[in-house]
Design an enzyme around this catalytic site. Sequence first.
Site, PDB file in Angstrom:
ATOM      1  N   GLY A  12       0.770  -1.237   0.000  1.00  0.00           N
ATOM      2  CA  GLY A  12       0.000   0.000   0.000  1.00  0.00           C
ATOM      3  C   GLY A  12       0.802   1.288   0.000  1.00  0.00           C
ATOM      4  N   ARG A  66     -15.192 -17.703 -11.081  1.00  0.00           N
ATOM      5  CA  ARG A  66     -14.808 -16.314 -11.302  1.00  0.00           C
ATOM      6  C   ARG A  66     -16.024 -15.448 -11.659  1.00  0.00           C
ATOM      7  NH1 ARG A  66     -10.116 -13.112 -11.581  1.00  0.00           N
ATOM      8  NH2 ARG A  66      -9.368 -14.787 -10.271  1.00  0.00           N
ATOM      9  N   VAL A  93      -7.566  -9.799 -11.861  1.00  0.00           N
ATOM     10  CA  VAL A  93      -7.996  -9.320 -13.186  1.00  0.00           C
ATOM     11  C   VAL A  93      -9.329  -8.576 -13.041  1.00  0.00           C
ATOM     12  CG1 VAL A  93      -8.745 -10.032 -15.487  1.00  0.00           C
ATOM     13  CG2 VAL A  93      -6.792 -11.157 -14.414  1.00  0.00           C
ATOM     14  N   ASN A 108      -4.486   2.783 -13.549  1.00  0.00           N
ATOM     15  CA  ASN A 108      -3.524   1.828 -13.007  1.00  0.00           C
ATOM     16  C   ASN A 108      -2.136   2.445 -13.031  1.00  0.00           C
ATOM     17  OD1 ASN A 108      -2.563  -0.828 -12.141  1.00  0.00           O
ATOM     18  ND2 ASN A 108      -1.704  -1.020 -14.203  1.00  0.00           N
ATOM     19  N   HIS A 110       1.728   1.426 -13.404  1.00  0.00           N
ATOM     20  CA  HIS A 110       2.586   0.313 -13.807  1.00  0.00           C
ATOM     21  C   HIS A 110       4.042   0.759 -13.697  1.00  0.00           C
ATOM     22  CE1 HIS A 110       3.739  -3.414 -15.742  1.00  0.00           C
ATOM     23  NE2 HIS A 110       4.572  -2.720 -16.484  1.00  0.00           N
ATOM     24  N   ASP A 147      -8.171  -0.623 -19.904  1.00  0.00           N
ATOM     25  CA  ASP A 147      -9.153  -1.127 -20.878  1.00  0.00           C
ATOM     26  C   ASP A 147      -9.110  -2.648 -20.836  1.00  0.00           C
ATOM     27  OD1 ASP A 147      -7.183  -0.545 -23.943  1.00  0.00           O
ATOM     28  OD2 ASP A 147      -6.897  -1.936 -22.249  1.00  0.00           O
ATOM     29  N   GLU A 148      -9.663  -3.282 -21.859  1.00  0.00           N
ATOM     30  CA  GLU A 148      -9.817  -4.743 -21.798  1.00  0.00           C
ATOM     31  C   GLU A 148      -8.494  -5.500 -21.909  1.00  0.00           C
ATOM     32  OE1 GLU A 148     -13.828  -3.181 -22.400  1.00  0.00           O
ATOM     33  OE2 GLU A 148     -11.835  -2.642 -23.141  1.00  0.00           O
ATOM     34  N   GLY A 149      -7.436  -4.780 -22.328  1.00  0.00           N
ATOM     35  CA  GLY A 149      -6.139  -5.455 -22.443  1.00  0.00           C
ATOM     36  C   GLY A 149      -5.374  -5.415 -21.129  1.00  0.00           C
ATOM     37  N   ASP A 151      -2.378  -3.603 -19.412  1.00  0.00           N
ATOM     38  CA  ASP A 151      -1.481  -2.430 -19.508  1.00  0.00           C
ATOM     39  C   ASP A 151      -1.558  -1.782 -20.891  1.00  0.00           C
ATOM     40  OD1 ASP A 151       0.952  -4.429 -17.740  1.00  0.00           O
ATOM     41  OD2 ASP A 151      -0.625  -3.138 -16.926  1.00  0.00           O
TER      42      ASP A 151
HETATM   43  C1  GRF Z   1       3.967  -1.125  -7.169  1.00  0.00           C
HETATM   44  O1  GRF Z   1       5.277  -1.461  -7.543  1.00  0.00           O
HETATM   45  C2  GRF Z   1       3.176  -0.798  -8.401  1.00  0.00           C
HETATM   46  O2  GRF Z   1       3.934  -0.266  -9.453  1.00  0.00           O
HETATM   47  C3  GRF Z   1       2.664  -2.127  -8.829  1.00  0.00           C
HETATM   48  O3  GRF Z   1       2.441  -2.858  -7.646  1.00  0.00           O
HETATM   49  C4  GRF Z   1       3.226  -2.331  -6.603  1.00  0.00           C
HETATM   50  C5  GRF Z   1       2.302  -1.939  -5.491  1.00  0.00           C
HETATM   51  O4  GRF Z   1       3.049  -1.532  -4.406  1.00  0.00           O
HETATM   52  N1  GRF Z   1       1.458  -1.963  -9.605  1.00  0.00           N
HETATM   53  P1  GRF Z   1       2.254  -0.912  -3.133  1.00  0.00           P
HETATM   54  O5  GRF Z   1       1.264  -1.957  -2.661  1.00  0.00           O
HETATM   55  O6  GRF Z   1       1.553   0.338  -3.599  1.00  0.00           O
HETATM   56  O7  GRF Z   1       3.339  -0.630  -2.141  1.00  0.00           O
END
Ligand code: GRF
Length: 207
Positions: A12, A66, A93, A108, A110, A147-149, A151
């Site tokens: 977190g 699911r 997912v 999101n 990434h 989106d549906e993909g 990343d």
């Molecule tokens: C982070 O590295 C983020 O880029 C990835 O998952 C990790 C989450 O870390 N999506 P945290 O739970 O926010 O510390």
Amino acid sequence: MLKIAVLVSGGGTNLQAIIDAIDADVITNAEIKVVISNNQNAYALQRAAQHGIEQLCISPKDYPDRAAFNQEFLKRLNSYQVDLVVLAGFLVVIPPEMIAQYRNRIINIHPSLIPSFCGTGYYGLKVHEGVLSRGVKVTGATVHFVDEGTDTGPIILQKAVAVEQDDTPELLQRRVMEQAEWKLLPEAINLIANEKITVVDGKVRIR
Ligand code: GRF
């Protein structure tokens, strides 16, 4: 006031960055209504509790299949009537019906410069292992709409981070978090909360 749900699975630190940014008015016009996790042991849930934010734990493991999970997950999320869903290290997912219902309202973070080192199999430390294995000199983080993909949604913000000579995956992960993730996610939320973001022909425009 933008109402937000933050979806988490781990420590977190990105959630904490959002909480701190709201407290410091780095993010304005926004509030976190709920933190949702699939992992009852996620420290992110404790961070939410420490800040008086409602928590919900819901996991596919607790459902016969699911489809049953997806239906309940969407029903529970809808009950909070949020405007924005933030994936902050959420490892489940997202149901297609949720993506359709929350079109361009799920973001999101990434930990790479998409389209590099992303997609199936690239999550957590695996991203940074790929970066070091390829020997690239610059990596970073990306905030994008979901989106549906995997990343593949419209990119909102990116920030570059240098790869150092003797980096390990753990050292690099920490630097990408500190220098990029924890800055980009609050910045993206603030832009959305203050109506600065539009998506035109699949591309993000910032006013
Ligand atoms: C982070 O590295 C983020 O880029 C990835 O998952 C990790 C989450 O870390 N999506 P945290 O739970 O926010 O510390």
